[in-house]
Motif scaffolding. Structure first.
Motif, PDB file in Angstrom:
ATOM      1  N   VAL A 124       0.843  -1.181  -0.063  1.00  0.00           N
ATOM      2  CA  VAL A 124      -0.038  -0.057  -0.025  1.00  0.00           C
ATOM      3  C   VAL A 124       0.921   1.319   0.131  1.00  0.00           C
ATOM      4  O   VAL A 124       2.252   1.272   0.024  1.00  0.00           O
ATOM      5  CB  VAL A 124      -0.824  -0.175   1.223  1.00  0.00           C
ATOM      6  N   GLU A 125       0.491   2.479  -0.032  1.00  0.00           N
ATOM      7  CA  GLU A 125       1.157   3.529   0.093  1.00  0.00           C
ATOM      8  C   GLU A 125       0.871   4.292   1.501  1.00  0.00           C
ATOM      9  O   GLU A 125      -0.386   4.469   1.752  1.00  0.00           O
ATOM     10  CB  GLU A 125       1.017   4.451  -1.124  1.00  0.00           C
ATOM     11  N   VAL A 126       1.717   4.808   2.051  1.00  0.00           N
ATOM     12  CA  VAL A 126       1.567   5.720   3.128  1.00  0.00           C
ATOM     13  C   VAL A 126       2.387   7.064   3.128  1.00  0.00           C
ATOM     14  O   VAL A 126       3.351   7.369   2.364  1.00  0.00           O
ATOM     15  CB  VAL A 126       2.008   4.775   4.546  1.00  0.00           C
ATOM     16  N   ARG A 127       1.810   8.187   3.813  1.00  0.00           N
ATOM     17  CA  ARG A 127       2.576   9.471   3.635  1.00  0.00           C
ATOM     18  C   ARG A 127       2.312   9.914   5.344  1.00  0.00           C
ATOM     19  O   ARG A 127       1.260   9.877   5.780  1.00  0.00           O
ATOM     20  CB  ARG A 127       1.673  10.401   2.749  1.00  0.00           C
ATOM     21  N   GLY A 128       3.474  10.369   5.811  1.00  0.00           N
ATOM     22  CA  GLY A 128       3.183  10.774   7.077  1.00  0.00           C
ATOM     23  C   GLY A 128       4.801  10.734   7.731  1.00  0.00           C
ATOM     24  O   GLY A 128       5.730  10.504   7.019  1.00  0.00           O
ATOM     25  N   PRO A 129       4.923  11.057   8.963  1.00  0.00           N
ATOM     26  CA  PRO A 129       3.768  11.337   9.971  1.00  0.00           C
ATOM     27  C   PRO A 129       3.246  12.583  10.001  1.00  0.00           C
ATOM     28  O   PRO A 129       3.551  13.546   9.355  1.00  0.00           O
ATOM     29  CB  PRO A 129       4.459  11.002  11.432  1.00  0.00           C
ATOM     30  N   LEU A 130       1.886  12.619  10.474  1.00  0.00           N
ATOM     31  CA  LEU A 130       0.987  13.753  10.226  1.00  0.00           C
ATOM     32  C   LEU A 130       0.537  14.200  11.732  1.00  0.00           C
ATOM     33  O   LEU A 130       0.440  13.419  12.733  1.00  0.00           O
ATOM     34  CB  LEU A 130      -0.166  13.491   9.377  1.00  0.00           C
ATOM     35  N   SER A 131       0.289  15.403  12.007  1.00  0.00           N
ATOM     36  CA  SER A 131      -0.320  15.902  13.121  1.00  0.00           C
ATOM     37  C   SER A 131       0.694  16.093  14.409  1.00  0.00           C
ATOM     38  O   SER A 131       0.713  14.952  15.188  1.00  0.00           O
ATOM     39  CB  SER A 131      -1.701  15.374  13.447  1.00  0.00           C
ATOM     40  N   GLY A 132       1.273  17.387  14.519  1.00  0.00           N
ATOM     41  CA  GLY A 132       2.215  17.227  15.805  1.00  0.00           C
ATOM     42  C   GLY A 132       1.060  17.642  17.051  1.00  0.00           C
ATOM     43  O   GLY A 132       1.466  17.399  18.200  1.00  0.00           O
TER      44      GLY A 132
END
Ligand SMILES: Cc1cc2nc3c(=O)[nH]c(=O)nc-3n(C[C@H](O)[C@H](O)[C@H](O)COP(=O)(O)OP(=O)(O)OC[C@H]3O[C@@H](n4cnc5c(N)ncnc54)[C@H](O)[C@@H]3O)c2cc1C
Length: 251
Positions: free
Chosen positions: A115-123
């Motif tokens: 799959v594809e992932v993008r991150g990490p997000l949200s500090g």
């Protein structure tokens, strides 16, 4: 209920993009390496992500599935695993009835799939491990909180950490075998003998707030919209300053 500085952003030079922010804009291929069933409705999916930039407990990522005809579906998922150097991250997904992405994971996905992932997000919902943490979660809302609990244990952190987690029944309590003395489970539909059945109430929250560690608690609330409203009201009523309540809504 505020956005505050985290170690990811503290040293940012205004106008200059940081390494972590850069990583968060890039889609990376993640290979499914293991599936672990947690409850009848929830399973943990371990992913190898060789280029993962690292994360803080509480952060989430964007996940993308792309079909052969180019149709793509993207969803946010919290990271369940504590930060480590393994090159792997873990996600725990509830199976949503007729859910496009969770349905694929629960019925189609096999080790070796990508799959594809993008991150990490949200500090904002991240816990750097440097302050007492009071965690309130319901259902799969326990996922980012478990990353904090695991981090606390792995690093043997001295700061106080307590978790209140609500589940319908003991069978539906995610990570049940892993929860320790830091956690109080609350059961809304059925409970073991001697344990009351019902929603999270002031009686659960007030004793924890009464402990009041030095510098006070930072509260993290995660779950559905309804749970987030309910839990944050309980916290405020028990005296938790509103600006020290961070909320992640899965709804
Ligand atoms: C920041 C963030 C972090 C999240 N982390 C997690 C996580 O760690 N684990 C996890 O399981 N989910 C998490 N979610 C929810 C996740 O992003 C998806 O919404 C969820 O997996 C459903 O996607 P789907 O494609 O399976 O269902 P969809 O195809 O999008 O929806 C199918 C049907 O189910 C309804 N539905 C959608 N979501 C839910 C829900 N959560 N409960 C009940 N009904 C729903 C829809 O209205 C629709 O009718 C998170 C959401 C956010 C915003």
């Amino acid at each position: 209920m505020t956005e505050t500085t985290t170690p990811l952003t503290r040293f940012a030079v205004p106008g200059r993009i940081t390494v972590s922010e850069q990583a968060a804009t890039v889609w990376q291929t993640a290979t499914l390496t293991e599936i672990r069933h947690e409850t009848p409705r929830a399973a943990t999916f371990r992913l190898a992500v060789p280029g993962w930039a690292g994360h803080l407990p509480g952060q989430h990522l964007m996940l993308r599935l792309t079909a052969a005809d180019g149709y793509a579906a993207q969803r946010h998922y919290s990271i369940a695993s504590a930060p480590d150097d393994s090159g792997h991250i873990e996600l725990t997904l509830d199976r949503v009835p007729d859910g496009e992405v969770s349905g694929w994971f629960h019925t189609v996905a096999r080790p070796g799939d990508t799959v594809e992932v993008r991150g990490p997000l949200s500090g904002f919902f991240a816990w750097p491990g440097d302050r007492p943490a009071l965690l309130l979660g319901a259902g799969s809302g326990v996922v980012p909180l478990m990353s904090m609990v695991r981090y606390h244990r792995a690093r043997d952190l001295g700061v106080p950490l307590r978790m209140l987690v609500s589940a319908r029944s003991p069978e539906e309590l995610i990570y049940a075998a892993e929860l320790g003395a830091e956690t109080t489970p609350v059961f809304t539909r059925s409970a073991p003998p001697g344990v009351p059945v019902g929603r999270m109430t002031a009686a659960h929250v007030a004793p924890l707030l009464a402990e009041q560690p030095s510098h006070g608690w930072e509260a993290y609330v995660c779950g559905s919209n309804a749970f987030a409203e309910h839990a944050s009201r309980l916290l405020v009523a028990a005296g938790q300053p509103v600006e020290r309540i961070r909320i992640e809504r899965f709804g």
